[in-house]
Design an enzyme around this catalytic site. Structure first.
Site, PDB file in Angstrom:
ATOM      1  N   GLU A 181      78.348 -13.705   4.389  1.00  0.00           N
ATOM      2  CA  GLU A 181      78.200 -14.824   5.319  1.00  0.00           C
ATOM      3  C   GLU A 181      79.057 -14.610   6.563  1.00  0.00           C
ATOM      4  O   GLU A 181      78.609 -14.782   7.708  1.00  0.00           O
ATOM      5  CB  GLU A 181      78.615 -16.105   4.607  1.00  0.00           C
ATOM      6  CG  GLU A 181      78.787 -17.325   5.472  1.00  0.00           C
ATOM      7  CD  GLU A 181      79.445 -18.444   4.669  1.00  0.00           C
ATOM      8  OE1 GLU A 181      78.723 -19.127   3.933  1.00  0.00           O
ATOM      9  OE2 GLU A 181      80.677 -18.606   4.760  1.00  0.00           O
TER      10      GLU A 181
ATOM     11  N   THR B 142      66.780  -5.817 -18.342  1.00  0.00           N
ATOM     12  CA  THR B 142      66.750  -6.404 -19.686  1.00  0.00           C
ATOM     13  C   THR B 142      67.217  -7.855 -19.602  1.00  0.00           C
ATOM     14  O   THR B 142      68.239  -8.151 -18.974  1.00  0.00           O
ATOM     15  CB  THR B 142      67.657  -5.615 -20.642  1.00  0.00           C
ATOM     16  OG1 THR B 142      67.221  -4.257 -20.678  1.00  0.00           O
ATOM     17  CG2 THR B 142      67.599  -6.199 -22.044  1.00  0.00           C
TER      18      THR B 142
ATOM     19  N   ASP C  54      76.425  -6.491 -25.576  1.00  0.00           N
ATOM     20  CA  ASP C  54      75.608  -5.301 -25.802  1.00  0.00           C
ATOM     21  C   ASP C  54      76.230  -4.502 -26.941  1.00  0.00           C
ATOM     22  O   ASP C  54      77.391  -4.721 -27.317  1.00  0.00           O
ATOM     23  CB  ASP C  54      75.532  -4.460 -24.520  1.00  0.00           C
ATOM     24  CG  ASP C  54      74.332  -3.531 -24.498  1.00  0.00           C
ATOM     25  OD1 ASP C  54      73.588  -3.467 -25.489  1.00  0.00           O
ATOM     26  OD2 ASP C  54      74.142  -2.848 -23.469  1.00  0.00           O
TER      27      ASP C  54
ATOM     28  N   ASP D  38      70.931 -15.934   2.270  1.00  0.00           N
ATOM     29  CA  ASP D  38      71.112 -16.677   3.517  1.00  0.00           C
ATOM     30  C   ASP D  38      71.894 -15.868   4.533  1.00  0.00           C
ATOM     31  O   ASP D  38      71.674 -15.979   5.738  1.00  0.00           O
ATOM     32  CB  ASP D  38      71.780 -18.022   3.254  1.00  0.00           C
ATOM     33  CG  ASP D  38      73.235 -17.902   2.840  1.00  0.00           C
ATOM     34  OD1 ASP D  38      73.567 -16.965   2.094  1.00  0.00           O
ATOM     35  OD2 ASP D  38      74.041 -18.751   3.248  1.00  0.00           O
TER      36      ASP D  38
ATOM     37  N   TRP E 144      68.757 -17.928  -4.636  1.00  0.00           N
ATOM     38  CA  TRP E 144      70.214 -17.933  -4.504  1.00  0.00           C
ATOM     39  C   TRP E 144      70.789 -16.528  -4.387  1.00  0.00           C
ATOM     40  O   TRP E 144      71.845 -16.329  -3.803  1.00  0.00           O
ATOM     41  CB  TRP E 144      70.815 -18.670  -5.689  1.00  0.00           C
ATOM     42  CG  TRP E 144      72.238 -19.054  -5.489  1.00  0.00           C
ATOM     43  CD1 TRP E 144      73.333 -18.481  -6.054  1.00  0.00           C
ATOM     44  CD2 TRP E 144      72.731 -20.108  -4.641  1.00  0.00           C
ATOM     45  NE1 TRP E 144      74.480 -19.111  -5.629  1.00  0.00           N
ATOM     46  CE2 TRP E 144      74.137 -20.119  -4.764  1.00  0.00           C
ATOM     47  CE3 TRP E 144      72.119 -21.040  -3.804  1.00  0.00           C
ATOM     48  CZ2 TRP E 144      74.945 -21.019  -4.081  1.00  0.00           C
ATOM     49  CZ3 TRP E 144      72.917 -21.935  -3.140  1.00  0.00           C
ATOM     50  CH2 TRP E 144      74.307 -21.926  -3.267  1.00  0.00           C
TER      51      TRP E 144
ATOM     52  N   ASP F  10      84.713 -31.813   8.937  1.00  0.00           N
ATOM     53  CA  ASP F  10      84.548 -30.369   8.806  1.00  0.00           C
ATOM     54  C   ASP F  10      84.081 -29.813  10.154  1.00  0.00           C
ATOM     55  O   ASP F  10      82.967 -30.075  10.606  1.00  0.00           O
ATOM     56  CB  ASP F  10      83.537 -30.057   7.711  1.00  0.00           C
ATOM     57  CG  ASP F  10      83.443 -28.575   7.376  1.00  0.00           C
ATOM     58  OD1 ASP F  10      83.337 -27.766   8.319  1.00  0.00           O
ATOM     59  OD2 ASP F  10      83.485 -28.227   6.183  1.00  0.00           O
TER      60      ASP F  10
END
Length: 882
Positions: A59, A114, A219, A233, A301, A495
């Site tokens: 980002e 997997t 595993d 993004d 995402w 903010d």
């Protein structure tokens, strides 16, 4: 006439942008690492998505690219933009050393990975692998490999330890900075406070007996391996910023073709974010998807990939969970509609075109009754493909999620996602006037106007956290108004980065819609921020951090009996707290303040200078300058119609190109090709508001893209993109792409890498196909031909050396490449790769730089007409040497 290079800023908002740019680049302020990587924040003691201030993100890198693009807009200097991309490519896009092609080429597209279930709580991990669970097929891998000649993935890993604070080092060396790391891996309830930092290159030097691998995945045995995660993004923001850089560079005649290629390539690989995690069928996830059945076409995402460090296996996953905040219709429009940015793969542009429409529908489906955008959707309930509860609202068969992906805190509480995501919608609306985007923004901006507070004392407040209730209606193809989906503001804050992004959104919307109230609101936010919070190191406000008690209280789950160590010796075992495995924090200059506040039972108050936030503020001021500030008064941009056109150089097909000017109160100055103005009456004519670009001028241009900037007395200068072709050049049935693997002047072997695509409507029998590579032999010698591998089998490729009866410019020989019957057919739309090499029998040198078919630049396949292609003896591609 406007200045060609603006040496002095022309208004208050442009001055603000340039002042913040200077602050960020002042080495005394500490925004960059010694390698030039921008930090997440100047301050090191900060825990949010990154858990340390000098642990940076993709980002941050994407904002760096955007910042430097705008600096070029105002100064004509795009060297910083190029540097930002180079820094990203060097340090946050894993190189072939970080993801060896020898491992990545072992990828099996018919079984991408997997399956392992996702669990809600970290205490339910490790999640056991299940090789019997359904996994679909990856439909884009072979296309990407064929296009770029490699299995290595081109995307930004999301998290980078810029100073190697944790000590994992680059590729496990424990020393080098920066270092690829990861944190989140254990379910939707895992907050940053509950993570265990781990290296992306896990050679088991640190951690426990299996490194960190057995904390996350169960595993029977473990191998040394690498693994990376892409945040879509950020990649899409870098593409968006590169588009604007190209637009602005055109005004100065600056060529950014190389960086456009990087952005286009990144967009090609970013398509992995459009697929379900295990490529299962969308809407029917119990079944493995075949081809594009696994594509939701949204920006999920993440996507992730990895493989064995010294092995021939690798894996790729998409993501089933989709948050509205990650969508970027502007990037989708760029990658599907702009010819310069369209990905080179066969399906890249069309996939992005589908994604653009799907993203717009997604926003519509999630728009609340009030106007705010709700969370998102998943193809995998609980990350385990469980059935959705009865009554769950659906979007293309996927289930609504109020807070996609993570729940501590809920992922759609933060108002910042509203501003970030809708900024991209606003840019898209500004460029296209798309009616769906307009309707979304009309309602969203109306809501925003009611929830932003401008106080009489000059302060302001914007939403901080949002609460959601209800759910959207099932999606049937049109927006219902969602009367049962509601949003309300639960807390307010100041903010500054989000305020900058909000102002940016309002400005693009205002310019496109004519809503001047939106401009005034944006201006108020920008002015109040600047007047109240501007300091020597940028803009900052005191922040009360109630969550910082978790430094000392938060237990980090470690399975009973598991032991290991961090690189600095911190012990990892059951019962450890956040601070126990990050003991270096105790040496941080702000730690004592945090610890003292904890002992008093109060929340510490700190100031932060986040790089992305400074950029958001700077860019918003720059946007105000571009859209509204010319001499201090709002102005309208002039326009041209069309903004793209095509010209055919073939004799008899040449035509003047008509361009209509819309002045909007400005004066037309002239037309620039690069930095040079065209000559009126010779290269174009002007009658009233109609320009004719004369065919006599255009016929002299090279085949390819030509950008012409229409200069007006005020506002943003529009650019005409001309595609110059020559239909007299043979083209049809096939397309040939090539690059030279070795580009030095003197070589003992000439190594053309060739890709052939059937562009016709019927299959081509490969025994009917011939290619010719033209060169000069320099000194007559017998020659050898080699084909080490090919997608049709190296033994099915033939090479014949032919001395030309009469030497041409750059050619006295050609290599004719052919195929045996074993090569089979080339079906419609399919491609094959034919990398070959040839040498003189005594290995003496060729001088290849003047050879007709040689191409000096480029390291990946690109159209090349100086190789000729023939089907059944008929020239179907390229230009023979004259």
């Amino acid at each position: 006439m406007k200045n060609e290079l603006l040496k002095e800023p022309t208004g208050a908002y442009q001055k603000r942008f340039l002042e913040l740019w200077e602050i960020l680049h002042d080495s005394e302020n500490g925004y960059f690492s010694p390698q030039g990587v921008p930090y997440h924040s100047i301050e090191t003691l900060i825990v949010e998505a990154p858990d340390y201030g000098h642990v940076t993100t993709s980002e941050t890198l994407s904002y760096y690219i955007w910042l430097e693009a705008m600096y070029g807009k105002f100064t004509g200097d795009f060297s910083g933009f190029k540097k930002a991309w180079d820094i990203a490519e060097t340090y946050i896009i894993p190189t072939e050393k970080d993801q060896p092609n020898s491992s990545m080429s072992g990828y099996n597209a018919s079984k991408p990975a997997t399956y392992a279930p996702e669990w809600e709580l970290p205490s339910l991990y490790p999640a056991k692998l299940d090789s019997g669970a359904a996994v679909g097929t990856d439909p884009i891998y072979n296309d990407l490999k064929s296009t770029y000649g490699t299995s290595v993935i081109y995307g930004m890993h999301w998290l980078l330890d810029a100073d190697n604070w944790y000590g994992f080092g680059s590729r496990g060396d424990g020393k080098s900075a920066p270092s690829y790391i990861n944190t989140f891996q254990r379910g939707r309830e895992e907050s940053t406070w509950e993570t265990i930092p781990q290296p992306c290159w896990d050679d088991m030097r640190f951690g426990g007996k299996n490194g960190f691998l057995d904390l996350f995945t169960g595993d029977s045995n473990y191998a040394k391996q690498f693994k990376y995660t892409d945040a879509p993004d950020a990649d899409s923001r870098a593409i968006q910023a590169t588009y604007w850089a190209d637009q602005w560079a055109s005004e100065y005649g600056v060529d950014l073709e190389t960086y456009i290629g990087k952005a286009s390539k990144m967009g090609d690989y970013l398509r992995y974010a459009m697929f379900d995690k295990y490529f299962r069928k969308i809407g029917s996830p119990a079944a493995a998807g075949t081809g594009y059945e696994g594509a939701h076409y949204l920006l999920s995402w993440y996507y992730a990939w990895g493989g064995g460090e010294n092995a021939n296996w690798s894996w790729v996953i998409g993501c089933s969970h989709n948050h509205f905040g990650y969508q970027n219709p502007m990037a989708a429009w760029i990658l599907s509609q702009d010819d310069e940015f369209k990905p080179r793969s066969q399906n890249g542009a069309s996939d992005w075109s589908k994604s653009l429409e799907r993203q717009l529908e997604f926003y519509q489906w999630l728009q609340s009754d009030e106007g705010g955008i709700a969370g998102g959707v998943s193809n995998s309930n609980k990350g385990r493909y469980e059935s959705w509860p009865s009554g769950t609202a659906t979007f293309y068969g996927m289930g609504y999620q109020e807070h996609p992906v993570y729940a501590d805190p809920g992922s759609n509480r933060w108002f910042g996602f509203q501003a970030w995501s809708m900024q991209r919608v606003a840019e898209y609306y500004y460029k296209t006037k798309n009616l769906k985007a307009k309707a979304l923004l009309d309602k969203w901006v109306k809501w925003v106007k009611t929830v932003v507070k401008l106080e009489a004392d000059g302060t302001f407040a914007i939403p901080d956290n949002l609460d959601w209730s209800g759910q959207p209606d099932n999606w049937t193809g049109s927006y219902t108004g969602n009367p049962n989906l509601h949003v309300k503001v639960s807390t307010y804050g100041t903010d500054l980065g989000v305020s900058g992004s909000l102002a940016n959104t309002l400005l693009y919307y205002s310019k496109a819609s004519g809503d001047d109230e939106a401009r005034v609101l944006a201006k108020e936010l920008l002015d109040r921020m600047w007047n109240l919070y501007k300091g020597d190191k940028g803009l900052s406000i005191p922040e009360q951090r109630n969550d910082y008690s978790r430094f000392f209280d938060q237990e980090v789950y470690v399975p009973s009996g598991w032991t290991g160590t961090m690189p600095n010796g911190d012990e990892i075992k059951s019962g450890v707290k956040f601070i126990d495995i990050r003991s270096k924090y105790k040496d941080d200059p702000d730690f004592q303040k945090v610890e003292n506040a904890y002992k008093r039972g109060t929340a510490p108050v700190l100031n932060y200078h986040r790089f992305w936030a400074q950029c958001d503020i700077a860019i918003a001021n720059g946007v105000y300058s571009m859209l509204f500030e010319e001499g201090g008064e709002p102005v309208n941009n002039s326009a041209i119609d069309p903004t793209s056109a095509a010209f055919d150089k073939k004799a008899g097909s040449q035509k003047d190109i008509k361009i209509t000017l819309t002045l909007n109160g400005n004066t037309f100055i002239g037309i620039k090709e690069g930095n040079n103005y065209l000559t009126e009456g010779v290269e174009y004519t002007l009658t009233n508001n109609t320009v004719l670009l004369l065919k006599t001028y255009l016929a002299e241009k090279e085949v390819g893209k030509l950008k012409l900037t229409f200069d007006f007395s005020a506002g943003t200068d529009p650019v005409l993109v001309l595609t110059v072709t020559d239909s007299s050049i043979a083209a049809g049935d096939i397309k040939v792409q090539m690059y030279n693997d070795t580009t030095t002047a003197q070589v003992s072997s000439i190594v053309p890498k060739i890709k052939i695509t059937n562009t016709g409507k019927t299959s081509i029998t490969l025994t009917d196909l011939k290619l010719r590579y033209y060169y000069t032999i320099d000194v007559e010698k017998d020659q050898n031909f080699w084909c080490d591998w090919s997608t049709v089998g190296s033994s099915n490729v033939t090479g014949t050396f032919v001395k030309m009866p009469k030497a041409k410019s750059g050619a006295d020989y050609y290599l004719e490449i052919g195929f045996t019957a074993g090569a089979g057919e080339l079906a419609e739309g399919q491609s094959i790769e034919v990398p070959v090499r040839f040498n003189k029998i005594d290995w003496s040198s060729y001088t290849q730089t003047g050879d007709y078919s040689f191409v000096k630049s480029g390291s990946s396949y690109a159209d090349w007409t100086k190789i000729t292609g023939y089907v059944s003896g008929s020239l179907k591609w390229g230009v023979e040497p004259q």
